[in-house]
Design an enzyme around this catalytic site. Structure first.
Site, PDB file in Angstrom:
ATOM      1  N   PRO A  97     -19.860  49.755 -34.602  1.00 49.73           N
ATOM      2  CA  PRO A  97     -20.306  51.109 -34.958  1.00 49.73           C
ATOM      3  C   PRO A  97     -19.148  52.104 -34.992  1.00 49.73           C
ATOM      4  CG  PRO A  97     -21.608  50.213 -33.141  1.00 49.73           C
ATOM      5  CD  PRO A  97     -20.471  49.267 -33.366  1.00 49.73           C
ATOM      6  N   GLU A 124     -20.949  45.266 -23.953  1.00 51.40           N
ATOM      7  CA  GLU A 124     -20.681  46.688 -24.238  1.00 51.40           C
ATOM      8  C   GLU A 124     -19.538  46.843 -25.233  1.00 51.40           C
ATOM      9  OE1 GLU A 124     -22.883  48.994 -23.065  1.00 51.40           O
ATOM     10  OE2 GLU A 124     -23.758  47.085 -22.460  1.00 51.40           O
ATOM     11  N   ARG A 162     -22.505  37.289 -53.146  1.00 50.79           N
ATOM     12  CA  ARG A 162     -23.103  37.509 -54.463  1.00 50.79           C
ATOM     13  C   ARG A 162     -22.130  38.137 -55.441  1.00 50.79           C
ATOM     14  NH1 ARG A 162     -24.786  42.382 -55.142  1.00 50.79           N
ATOM     15  NH2 ARG A 162     -26.489  41.941 -56.582  1.00 50.79           N
ATOM     16  N   ASP A 177     -26.350  46.840 -60.226  1.00 49.68           N
ATOM     17  CA  ASP A 177     -26.643  47.094 -58.817  1.00 49.68           C
ATOM     18  C   ASP A 177     -26.811  48.562 -58.503  1.00 49.68           C
ATOM     19  OD1 ASP A 177     -26.625  44.661 -57.722  1.00 49.68           O
ATOM     20  OD2 ASP A 177     -24.574  44.731 -56.969  1.00 49.68           O
TER      21      ASP A 177
HETATM   22  C1  9WO Z   1     -22.597  51.486 -28.022  1.00 50.95           C
HETATM   23  C2  9WO Z   1     -22.659  52.884 -28.032  1.00 50.95           C
HETATM   24  C3  9WO Z   1     -23.461  53.784 -27.341  1.00 50.95           C
HETATM   25  C4  9WO Z   1     -23.298  55.139 -27.617  1.00 50.95           C
HETATM   26  C5  9WO Z   1     -22.352  55.580 -28.543  1.00 50.95           C
HETATM   27  C6  9WO Z   1     -21.564  54.659 -29.220  1.00 50.95           C
HETATM   28  C7  9WO Z   1     -21.731  53.322 -28.950  1.00 50.95           C
HETATM   29  N1  9WO Z   1     -21.122  52.278 -29.475  1.00 50.95           N
HETATM   30  C8  9WO Z   1     -21.629  51.175 -28.911  1.00 50.95           C
HETATM   31  C9  9WO Z   1     -21.159  49.869 -29.264  1.00 50.95           C
HETATM   32  O1  9WO Z   1     -20.209  49.746 -30.010  1.00 50.95           O
HETATM   33  N2  9WO Z   1     -21.836  48.801 -28.795  1.00 50.95           N
HETATM   34  C10 9WO Z   1     -21.558  47.492 -29.307  1.00 50.95           C
HETATM   35  C11 9WO Z   1     -22.906  46.833 -29.511  1.00 50.95           C
HETATM   36  C12 9WO Z   1     -20.681  46.655 -28.451  1.00 50.95           C
HETATM   37  C13 9WO Z   1     -20.477  45.311 -29.107  1.00 50.95           C
HETATM   38  C14 9WO Z   1     -21.802  44.699 -29.534  1.00 50.95           C
HETATM   39  N3  9WO Z   1     -22.608  45.639 -30.255  1.00 50.95           N
HETATM   40  C15 9WO Z   1     -22.504  45.784 -31.615  1.00 50.95           C
HETATM   41  C16 9WO Z   1     -23.048  46.643 -32.532  1.00 50.95           C
HETATM   42  N4  9WO Z   1     -21.736  44.978 -32.277  1.00 50.95           N
HETATM   43  N5  9WO Z   1     -21.737  45.329 -33.559  1.00 50.95           N
HETATM   44  C17 9WO Z   1     -22.521  46.330 -33.769  1.00 50.95           C
HETATM   45  C18 9WO Z   1     -22.593  46.887 -35.071  1.00 50.95           C
HETATM   46  C19 9WO Z   1     -23.502  47.849 -35.473  1.00 50.95           C
HETATM   47  C20 9WO Z   1     -23.480  48.334 -36.776  1.00 50.95           C
HETATM   48  N6  9WO Z   1     -22.553  47.909 -37.653  1.00 50.95           N
HETATM   49  C21 9WO Z   1     -21.659  46.990 -37.276  1.00 50.95           C
HETATM   50  C22 9WO Z   1     -21.656  46.461 -35.985  1.00 50.95           C
END
Ligand code: 9WO
Length: 259
Positions: A97, A124, A162, A177
């Site tokens: 994220p 985390e 794809r 698309d």
């Molecule tokens: C938790 C969080 C809480 C409050 C504000 C920001 C925050 N970021 C995260 C976070 O990065 N948590 C991850 C959850 C830790 C690794 C596993 N998680 C996760 C989510 N991996 N990948 C995603 C994800 C989500 C959306 N797009 C790509 C990857």
């Protein structure tokens, strides 16, 4: 002289604590790409690169707080092993994220690479030093938190596959698309003509291909105006497009006034 589509071979390595999550990947477009030898997927489990008795890959966070953090060392060893498994250099992409928002343009760029290494985090998150040491790019699917990067990694693989030459039955569908023209897709209809008292827009049955193309563009512009004004705001409109959108907006407001 027509050339056959360039035969490309792409290798994707995935670093994940849950390789079995990817056992469903041999379906549909991705499965066919693998069978044709266009796509090669390899899975690597950082747990196989631990040296402690319990094969643990995570520890409590420095500074305190809830949950666990993925240790840098097993991930480094897994990434090194992955890189050594092929001569071809590869960027390491972390799904997170904290990354840039994934776009169709990014998928287009990935699809031209010979090789990608996707790193899926858990718990985390990953020790920042591993990210600083080994990760080239971070990409996010959107502003929400998941339990891990595996599903986002699958999303990336799906979106890339794809776009590989010859992956789709109908390559035109890439050109048409959503997003390749910066707009949302128009509505689609198929048989039967009547479904639950709802009909099909008459123009689609007219056989008038110009009128159909104009109707579809108008709907695309209108739906983008209704739902994703941000996309419209950064896309210049031609005179014809502006006129179609104006018509859509007038018709939409007339519709709303009738209610
Ligand atoms: C938790 C969080 C809480 C409050 C504000 C920001 C925050 N970021 C995260 C976070 O990065 N948590 C991850 C959850 C830790 C690794 C596993 N998680 C996760 C989510 N991996 N990948 C995603 C994800 C989500 C959306 N797009 C790509 C990857």
């Amino acid at each position: 002289m027509m050339h056959p589509p360039k035969s490309c071979m792409m290798r994707i390595d995935i670093i994940t604590l849950f390789p079995s999550m990817f056992s469903a990947i041999d379906k549909g477009v991705i499965g066919r790409a693998i069978q044709r030898g266009q796509l090669n997927i390899h899975l690597w489990n950082p747990r196989d690169y631990t040296h402690n008795k319990h094969r643990s890959v995570d520890k409590r966070p420095y500074g305190g707080g809830p949950g666990m953090v993925m240790c840098a060392q097993p991930l480094k060893l897994a990434i090194d092993a992955t890189k050594n498994a092929s001569e071809v250099p590869s960027p390491v992409i972390h799904l997170s994220p904290q990354g840039h928002l994934l776009t169709q343009a990014a998928l287009q760029r990935f699809s031209k690479q010979e090789r990608l290494i996707l790193l899926a985090g858990r718990y985390e998150g990953v020790d920042q030093r591993l990210i600083d040491y080994a990760v080239d790019e971070q990409w996010s699917l959107g502003d929400y938190v998941l339990s891990g990067g595996e599903l986002p990694a699958m999303v990336i693989i799906d979106g890339i596959t794809r776009l590989l030459p010859g992956a789709l039955h109908n390559p035109d569908s890439i050109r048409q698309d959503s997003f390749s023209n910066g707009l949302l897709d128009c509505p689609h209809y198929t048989r039967p003509e009547k479904f639950s008292n709802m009909t099909v827009p008459t123009v689609l049955k007219s056989g008038n291909h110009d009128a159909i193309a104009r109707w579809r563009l108008k709907q695309s512009l209108g739906q983008t105006w209704l739902k994703r004004f941000d996309l419209l705001a950064k896309r210049p409109l031609s005179r014809e497009e502006q006129q179609l959108l104006d018509e859509f907006i007038i018709e939409y407001r007339n519709e709303a006034d009738k209610l």
